[in-house]
Design a protein around this motif. Structure first.
Motif, PDB file in Angstrom:
ATOM      1  N   MET A   1       9.962  18.588  48.048  1.00 47.14           N
ATOM      2  CA  MET A   1       8.646  18.860  47.538  1.00 47.14           C
ATOM      3  C   MET A   1       8.502  18.112  46.211  1.00 47.14           C
ATOM      4  SD  MET A   1       7.421  22.649  46.174  1.00 47.14           S
ATOM      5  CE  MET A   1       7.360  23.227  47.822  1.00 47.14           C
ATOM      6  N   PRO A   2       7.370  17.538  45.967  1.00 45.26           N
ATOM      7  CA  PRO A   2       7.149  16.860  44.684  1.00 45.26           C
ATOM      8  C   PRO A   2       7.302  17.851  43.518  1.00 45.26           C
ATOM      9  CG  PRO A   2       5.440  16.252  46.249  1.00 45.26           C
ATOM     10  CD  PRO A   2       6.236  17.369  46.876  1.00 45.26           C
ATOM     11  N   PHE A   3       7.885  17.372  42.426  1.00 45.63           N
ATOM     12  CA  PHE A   3       8.184  18.227  41.277  1.00 45.63           C
ATOM     13  C   PHE A   3       6.943  18.963  40.766  1.00 45.63           C
ATOM     14  CE2 PHE A   3       8.866  18.927  36.698  1.00 45.63           C
ATOM     15  CZ  PHE A   3       9.983  19.741  36.770  1.00 45.63           C
ATOM     16  N   ASP A   4       5.840  18.256  40.601  1.00 49.09           N
ATOM     17  CA  ASP A   4       4.626  18.902  40.072  1.00 49.09           C
ATOM     18  C   ASP A   4       4.144  20.030  40.974  1.00 49.09           C
ATOM     19  OD1 ASP A   4       4.658  17.260  37.859  1.00 49.09           O
ATOM     20  OD2 ASP A   4       3.202  15.835  38.675  1.00 49.09           O
ATOM     21  N   GLU A   5       4.287  19.834  42.286  1.00 56.29           N
ATOM     22  CA  GLU A   5       3.890  20.895  43.223  1.00 56.29           C
ATOM     23  C   GLU A   5       4.810  22.106  43.080  1.00 56.29           C
ATOM     24  OE1 GLU A   5       3.497  21.716  48.015  1.00 56.29           O
ATOM     25  OE2 GLU A   5       3.490  19.631  47.302  1.00 56.29           O
ATOM     26  N   LEU A   6       6.098  21.855  42.907  1.00 59.76           N
ATOM     27  CA  LEU A   6       7.051  22.951  42.708  1.00 59.76           C
ATOM     28  C   LEU A   6       6.709  23.728  41.439  1.00 59.76           C
ATOM     29  CD1 LEU A   6       9.644  24.466  43.490  1.00 59.76           C
ATOM     30  CD2 LEU A   6      10.928  22.666  42.283  1.00 59.76           C
ATOM     31  N   VAL A   7       6.439  23.015  40.354  1.00 56.00           N
ATOM     32  CA  VAL A   7       6.064  23.676  39.097  1.00 56.00           C
ATOM     33  C   VAL A   7       4.791  24.496  39.297  1.00 56.00           C
ATOM     34  CG1 VAL A   7       5.325  23.312  36.710  1.00 56.00           C
ATOM     35  CG2 VAL A   7       7.205  21.945  37.654  1.00 56.00           C
ATOM     36  N   ARG A  18       3.188  37.711  35.146  1.00 55.86           N
ATOM     37  CA  ARG A  18       3.264  37.737  33.687  1.00 55.86           C
ATOM     38  C   ARG A  18       4.546  38.447  33.204  1.00 55.86           C
ATOM     39  NH1 ARG A  18      -0.473  34.263  31.490  1.00 55.86           N
ATOM     40  NH2 ARG A  18       0.074  35.262  29.530  1.00 55.86           N
ATOM     41  N   PRO A  19       5.718  37.975  33.650  1.00 52.41           N
ATOM     42  CA  PRO A  19       6.963  38.636  33.260  1.00 52.41           C
ATOM     43  C   PRO A  19       7.259  38.452  31.772  1.00 52.41           C
ATOM     44  CG  PRO A  19       7.457  36.543  34.294  1.00 52.41           C
ATOM     45  CD  PRO A  19       5.958  36.757  34.440  1.00 52.41           C
ATOM     46  N   ASP A  20       7.945  39.423  31.188  1.00 48.75           N
ATOM     47  CA  ASP A  20       8.379  39.290  29.800  1.00 48.75           C
ATOM     48  C   ASP A  20       9.524  38.293  29.685  1.00 48.75           C
ATOM     49  OD1 ASP A  20       6.598  41.021  28.499  1.00 48.75           O
ATOM     50  OD2 ASP A  20       7.789  42.760  29.062  1.00 48.75           O
ATOM     51  N   VAL A  21      10.419  38.310  30.678  1.00 52.03           N
ATOM     52  CA  VAL A  21      11.602  37.449  30.655  1.00 52.03           C
ATOM     53  C   VAL A  21      11.678  36.671  31.965  1.00 52.03           C
ATOM     54  CG1 VAL A  21      14.135  37.385  30.551  1.00 52.03           C
ATOM     55  CG2 VAL A  21      12.868  39.048  29.167  1.00 52.03           C
ATOM     56  N   VAL A  22      11.981  35.396  31.845  1.00 46.82           N
ATOM     57  CA  VAL A  22      12.243  34.550  33.014  1.00 46.82           C
ATOM     58  C   VAL A  22      13.660  34.012  32.857  1.00 46.82           C
ATOM     59  CG1 VAL A  22      11.636  32.412  34.225  1.00 46.82           C
ATOM     60  CG2 VAL A  22       9.827  33.941  33.410  1.00 46.82           C
ATOM     61  N   ALA A  23      14.466  34.169  33.890  1.00 45.49           N
ATOM     62  CA  ALA A  23      15.845  33.677  33.891  1.00 45.49           C
ATOM     63  C   ALA A  23      15.969  32.576  34.934  1.00 45.49           C
ATOM     64  CB  ALA A  23      16.812  34.817  34.212  1.00 45.49           C
ATOM     65  N   THR A  24      16.608  31.491  34.539  1.00 45.29           N
ATOM     66  CA  THR A  24      16.781  30.373  35.454  1.00 45.29           C
ATOM     67  C   THR A  24      18.039  29.602  35.067  1.00 45.29           C
ATOM     68  OG1 THR A  24      15.652  28.510  36.538  1.00 45.29           O
ATOM     69  CG2 THR A  24      15.322  28.749  34.152  1.00 45.29           C
ATOM     70  N   PHE A  25      18.244  28.476  35.711  1.00 42.67           N
ATOM     71  CA  PHE A  25      19.350  27.592  35.374  1.00 42.67           C
ATOM     72  C   PHE A  25      18.954  26.715  34.193  1.00 42.67           C
ATOM     73  CE2 PHE A  25      20.122  28.344  39.920  1.00 42.67           C
ATOM     74  CZ  PHE A  25      21.469  28.678  39.894  1.00 42.67           C
ATOM     75  N   GLY A  26      19.925  26.414  33.353  1.00 44.88           N
ATOM     76  CA  GLY A  26      19.717  25.478  32.256  1.00 44.88           C
ATOM     77  C   GLY A  26      19.927  24.053  32.731  1.00 44.88           C
ATOM     78  N   PRO A  27      19.907  23.110  31.814  1.00 44.22           N
ATOM     79  CA  PRO A  27      20.017  21.691  32.165  1.00 44.22           C
ATOM     80  C   PRO A  27      21.294  21.310  32.902  1.00 44.22           C
ATOM     81  CG  PRO A  27      19.282  21.943  29.895  1.00 44.22           C
ATOM     82  CD  PRO A  27      19.656  23.313  30.386  1.00 44.22           C
ATOM     83  N   ASP A  35      20.115  20.791  42.924  1.00 42.43           N
ATOM     84  CA  ASP A  35      19.048  21.759  43.204  1.00 42.43           C
ATOM     85  C   ASP A  35      18.935  22.789  42.082  1.00 42.43           C
ATOM     86  OD1 ASP A  35      18.565  20.446  45.580  1.00 42.43           O
ATOM     87  OD2 ASP A  35      19.638  21.902  46.813  1.00 42.43           O
ATOM     88  N   HIS A  36      20.077  23.213  41.532  1.00 41.69           N
ATOM     89  CA  HIS A  36      20.051  24.163  40.416  1.00 41.69           C
ATOM     90  C   HIS A  36      19.372  23.530  39.206  1.00 41.69           C
ATOM     91  CE1 HIS A  36      23.870  26.520  41.879  1.00 41.69           C
ATOM     92  NE2 HIS A  36      22.894  26.540  42.771  1.00 41.69           N
ATOM     93  N   ILE A  37      19.717  22.298  38.942  1.00 39.02           N
ATOM     94  CA  ILE A  37      19.134  21.593  37.797  1.00 39.02           C
ATOM     95  C   ILE A  37      17.625  21.443  37.984  1.00 39.02           C
ATOM     96  CG2 ILE A  37      19.056  19.369  36.594  1.00 39.02           C
ATOM     97  CD1 ILE A  37      22.139  19.203  37.183  1.00 39.02           C
ATOM     98  N   ARG A  38      17.211  21.052  39.171  1.00 35.14           N
ATOM     99  CA  ARG A  38      15.778  20.808  39.424  1.00 35.14           C
ATOM    100  C   ARG A  38      14.955  22.090  39.370  1.00 35.14           C
ATOM    101  NH1 ARG A  38      13.050  16.480  38.235  1.00 35.14           N
ATOM    102  NH2 ARG A  38      11.548  15.862  39.792  1.00 35.14           N
ATOM    103  N   ASP A  87      36.057  20.030  36.323  1.00 30.46           N
ATOM    104  CA  ASP A  87      35.689  18.815  35.599  1.00 30.46           C
ATOM    105  C   ASP A  87      34.172  18.807  35.430  1.00 30.46           C
ATOM    106  OD1 ASP A  87      35.085  16.282  34.681  1.00 30.46           O
ATOM    107  OD2 ASP A  87      36.042  15.231  36.344  1.00 30.46           O
ATOM    108  N   PRO A  88      33.662  18.975  34.214  1.00 30.33           N
ATOM    109  CA  PRO A  88      32.214  19.060  34.019  1.00 30.33           C
ATOM    110  C   PRO A  88      31.461  17.781  34.379  1.00 30.33           C
ATOM    111  CG  PRO A  88      33.334  18.940  31.905  1.00 30.33           C
ATOM    112  CD  PRO A  88      34.399  19.079  32.957  1.00 30.33           C
ATOM    113  N   ASP A  89      32.175  16.720  34.651  1.00 32.04           N
ATOM    114  CA  ASP A  89      31.522  15.481  35.083  1.00 32.04           C
ATOM    115  C   ASP A  89      31.443  15.366  36.604  1.00 32.04           C
ATOM    116  OD1 ASP A  89      31.073  14.568  32.460  1.00 32.04           O
ATOM    117  OD2 ASP A  89      33.126  13.792  32.350  1.00 32.04           O
ATOM    118  N   THR A  90      31.961  16.369  37.304  1.00 33.86           N
ATOM    119  CA  THR A  90      31.958  16.371  38.768  1.00 33.86           C
ATOM    120  C   THR A  90      30.934  17.384  39.270  1.00 33.86           C
ATOM    121  OG1 THR A  90      34.293  15.764  38.810  1.00 33.86           O
ATOM    122  CG2 THR A  90      33.391  16.741  40.818  1.00 33.86           C
ATOM    123  N   VAL A  91      30.047  16.944  40.154  1.00 32.20           N
ATOM    124  CA  VAL A  91      29.049  17.838  40.729  1.00 32.20           C
ATOM    125  C   VAL A  91      29.755  18.977  41.450  1.00 32.20           C
ATOM    126  CG1 VAL A  91      27.127  18.013  42.376  1.00 32.20           C
ATOM    127  CG2 VAL A  91      27.360  15.983  40.939  1.00 32.20           C
TER     128      VAL A  91
END
Length: 168
Positions: A1-7, A18-27, A35-38, A87-91
């Motif tokens: 799905m295109p990123f803008d459509e997902l957003v 209108r949640p007070d807190v939103v939890a998600t994955f960081g960068p 997929d987690h990053i996106r 290894d943080p450089d390995t997916v």
């Protein structure tokens, strides 16, 4: 799905709820999983559409994270068991967050066994997350804490919080 459509889709739900807190994955997506990053990027973009707009909700955005000291301990056990260190450089390998960046530390001992059982239902969630020689008690303990970084608002709390809603 295109990123803008997902957003846009996420923003529609957030605007309705209108949640007070939103939890998600960081960068880092915790494991570098694309997929987690996106989804983290999309959820962040959707949240920021509403944060500070004067309406209800949208008081905190948090990213899941694992303390680097925890990753270091796990890596010591992995190497001792003859496994490669994460290894943080390995997916798909775990990435740590510097301990001082953790803003929220929640004791989830009361639900850790349920979390462990849920993870066992998904082979990709537990395959070799820990030392294969770890006891079941050690595995349950490894999910007995949830740690997060506050991504928004940009001002960090003066102490580590114990609940995502604390001080709101």
């Amino acid at each position: 799905m295109p990123f803008d459509e997902l957003v846009d889709r996420i923003a529609t739900v957030l605007d309705d709820e209108r949640p007070d807190v939103v939890a998600t994955f960081g960068p880092d997506g915790i494991t570098g999983h694309p997929d987690h990053i996106r989804i983290g990027e999309a959820a962040t973009a959707a949240f920021l559409r509403f944060a500070g707009d004067g309406g209800p909700g949208f008081r905190r955005l948090v990213y899941g994270g694992i303390r680097q000291s925890v990753i270091d301990r796990w890596n010591q056990r992995r190497v001792k068991a003859g496994l490669p260190a994460w290894d943080p450089d390995t997916v798909y390998h775990l990435r740590g967050v510097s301990d001082e960046r953790i803003d929220i530390d929640i004791d989830t001992t009361g639900v850790a066994l349920l979390v462990r059982r849920a993870m066992q239902e998904h082979r990709t969630q537990w395959n070799d997350m820990n030392n294969p020689e770890a006891t079941e008690e050690q595995r349950v303990k490894s999910v007995s804490r949830e740690t997060q970084v506050i991504a928004w608002p940009p001002v960090r709390p003066s102490r580590v919080l114990t609940d995502v809603f604390e001080d709101l």
